[in-house]
Scaffold this motif. Structure first.
Motif, PDB file in Angstrom:
ATOM      1  N   UNK A  18     -24.689 -44.122   4.212  1.00 18.83           N
ATOM      2  CA  UNK A  18     -23.738 -43.005   4.145  1.00 18.83           C
ATOM      3  C   UNK A  18     -22.498 -43.486   3.396  1.00 18.83           C
ATOM      4  N   UNK A  19     -22.423 -43.117   2.117  1.00 20.84           N
ATOM      5  CA  UNK A  19     -21.327 -43.589   1.269  1.00 20.84           C
ATOM      6  C   UNK A  19     -20.260 -42.513   1.120  1.00 20.84           C
ATOM      7  N   UNK A  20     -19.002 -42.941   1.161  1.00 27.03           N
ATOM      8  CA  UNK A  20     -17.875 -42.039   0.912  1.00 27.03           C
ATOM      9  C   UNK A  20     -17.049 -42.620  -0.218  1.00 27.03           C
ATOM     10  N   UNK A  21     -16.644 -41.745  -1.154  1.00 27.43           N
ATOM     11  CA  UNK A  21     -15.860 -42.196  -2.314  1.00 27.43           C
ATOM     12  C   UNK A  21     -14.760 -41.188  -2.602  1.00 27.43           C
ATOM     13  N   UNK A  22     -13.668 -41.650  -3.222  1.00 25.84           N
ATOM     14  CA  UNK A  22     -12.614 -40.698  -3.613  1.00 25.84           C
ATOM     15  C   UNK A  22     -13.186 -39.740  -4.663  1.00 25.84           C
ATOM     16  N   UNK A  23     -12.711 -38.495  -4.675  1.00 29.28           N
ATOM     17  CA  UNK A  23     -13.301 -37.507  -5.585  1.00 29.28           C
ATOM     18  C   UNK A  23     -12.909 -37.736  -7.052  1.00 29.28           C
ATOM     19  N   UNK A  24     -11.837 -38.502  -7.318  1.00 31.11           N
ATOM     20  CA  UNK A  24     -11.568 -38.774  -8.745  1.00 31.11           C
ATOM     21  C   UNK A  24     -12.553 -39.821  -9.277  1.00 31.11           C
ATOM     22  N   UNK A  25     -13.168 -40.590  -8.378  1.00 30.86           N
ATOM     23  CA  UNK A  25     -14.187 -41.567  -8.778  1.00 30.86           C
ATOM     24  C   UNK A  25     -15.553 -40.875  -8.888  1.00 30.86           C
ATOM     25  N   UNK A  26     -15.815 -39.979  -7.943  1.00 30.29           N
ATOM     26  CA  UNK A  26     -17.090 -39.247  -7.975  1.00 30.29           C
ATOM     27  C   UNK A  26     -16.807 -37.751  -7.797  1.00 30.29           C
ATOM     28  N   UNK A  27     -16.366 -37.073  -8.884  1.00 31.86           N
ATOM     29  CA  UNK A  27     -15.986 -35.658  -8.761  1.00 31.86           C
ATOM     30  C   UNK A  27     -17.185 -34.776  -8.416  1.00 31.86           C
ATOM     31  N   UNK A  28     -18.364 -35.142  -8.911  1.00 30.41           N
ATOM     32  CA  UNK A  28     -19.515 -34.290  -8.668  1.00 30.41           C
ATOM     33  C   UNK A  28     -20.690 -35.097  -8.094  1.00 30.41           C
ATOM     34  N   UNK A  29     -20.752 -35.199  -6.755  1.00 31.35           N
ATOM     35  CA  UNK A  29     -21.807 -36.005  -6.121  1.00 31.35           C
ATOM     36  C   UNK A  29     -23.215 -35.540  -6.515  1.00 31.35           C
ATOM     37  N   UNK A  30     -23.339 -34.270  -6.943  1.00 32.64           N
ATOM     38  CA  UNK A  30     -24.659 -33.768  -7.351  1.00 32.64           C
ATOM     39  C   UNK A  30     -25.215 -34.546  -8.541  1.00 32.64           C
ATOM     40  N   UNK A  31     -24.306 -35.214  -9.284  1.00 29.99           N
ATOM     41  CA  UNK A  31     -24.766 -35.981 -10.443  1.00 29.99           C
ATOM     42  C   UNK A  31     -25.494 -37.263 -10.046  1.00 29.99           C
ATOM     43  N   UNK A  32     -25.351 -37.653  -8.757  1.00 30.46           N
ATOM     44  CA  UNK A  32     -26.097 -38.826  -8.298  1.00 30.46           C
ATOM     45  C   UNK A  32     -27.520 -38.364  -8.005  1.00 30.46           C
ATOM     46  N   UNK A  33     -28.432 -38.727  -8.881  1.00 29.02           N
ATOM     47  CA  UNK A  33     -29.814 -38.311  -8.633  1.00 29.02           C
ATOM     48  C   UNK A  33     -30.625 -39.477  -8.092  1.00 29.02           C
ATOM     49  N   UNK A  34     -30.407 -40.675  -8.638  1.00 27.86           N
ATOM     50  CA  UNK A  34     -31.097 -41.819  -8.034  1.00 27.86           C
ATOM     51  C   UNK A  34     -30.120 -42.920  -7.634  1.00 27.86           C
TER      52      UNK A  34
END
Ligand code: 16G
Length: 245
Positions: A151-167
């Motif tokens: 369960x990873x949490x990141x600031x949104x300026x680092x990962x604005x769109x988590x949907x882009x993580x596919x793998x």
């Protein structure tokens, strides 16, 4: 393992086809956990393959932790996830770790989106008030077998769109020039609760390893706060120690 059945649906060298066929039989439940496998000679005559080919396929299954061979009593379907040795001195990703061993990675999504952070996330990631958090939670498998819940949490300026993580999460961070270069990791033993145990395919209350990783950019900014549960029967964590302080 009907004669000829292994030929139809796989590509590649014969031993690879046979290996995949056996893996499919295990994944589909046709071959149960701990079930004995026929001997090399028997598989060879059932499939019409040479014993060299059969031996090679079996060796790959052993290397991947999918079957175990016991001296004198033959081969069995492994009843656990593949057991891996994980170095504690390299900052690598799950995908890199498994692919390096030739193990195929798949992930099941538990959460992927932007949320209002918990107080724990605000603290760990030093978020400003009102700032949201990106969450990426997955059940991670190697060769189809559950290894860990991350369960990873990141600031949104680092990962604005988590949907882009596919793998791979780290592949996305790397692409954006945000690959962490340092991390602190805390490992402790826990008894798995019913829900987590079910995801990991073990009995409730089984021992697991809880790992908390906090990762940093070269400028010392925290960009990842990940709470993971690893299967204790699947991991040996190894660190090199040197004399001194
Ligand atoms: C590792 C990390 C995790 C990280 C993940 C990214 C632990 C113990 N380890 O498993 O923090 O988020 O790799 O993997 O938490 P990925 O690039 O394959 O998505």
């Amino acid at each position: 393992l009907r004669p000829g059945a292994w030929v139809e649906d796989a590509a590649g060298p014969l031993y690879v086809r046979l290996r995949k066929r056996i893996e499919q039989s295990i994944d589909s439940g046709l071959l149960a956990k701990s079930a004995p496998l026929p001997g090399e000679r028997e598989i060879a005559s059932l499939t019409g393959l040479s014993r060299v080919t059969v031996r090679r396929a079996m060796q790959e299954l052993v290397d991947r932790g999918i079957i175990v061979q016991r001296q004198g009593s033959g081969s069995f379907v492994a009843d656990a996830a593949p057991r891996v040795e994980q170095s504690l001195s390299h900052l690598t990703s799950f995908t890199e770790d498994m692919e390096r061993r030739g193990l195929n990675v798949t992930s099941e999504w538990l959460t992927r989106g932007v949320f209002i952070p918990s107080p724990e996330e605000v603290m760990a990631l030093a978020l400003s008030s009102g700032e949201q958090v990106a969450r990426v939670a997955r059940l991670r498998r190697a060769e189809g077998r559950p290894m860990a819940i991350e369960r990873a949490s990141l600031p949104t300026d680092i990962l604005p769109d988590p949907q882009l993580v596919t793998s791979s999460l780290y592949a996305v961070l790397e692409r954006d020039g945000n690959r962490p270069v340092r991390a602190l990791q805390r490992i402790s033993a826990v008894n798995l609760g019913a829900e987590d145990a079910a995801l990991l395919g073990v009995e409730p209350g089984t021992a697991g390893l809880r790992i908390i990783r906090t990762s940093y950019l070269p400028n010392r900014r925290v960009i990842e706060y990940t709470r993971s549960l690893y299967r204790a029967d699947a991991y040996d964590f190894v660190a090199e120690l040197r004399l001194g302080n």
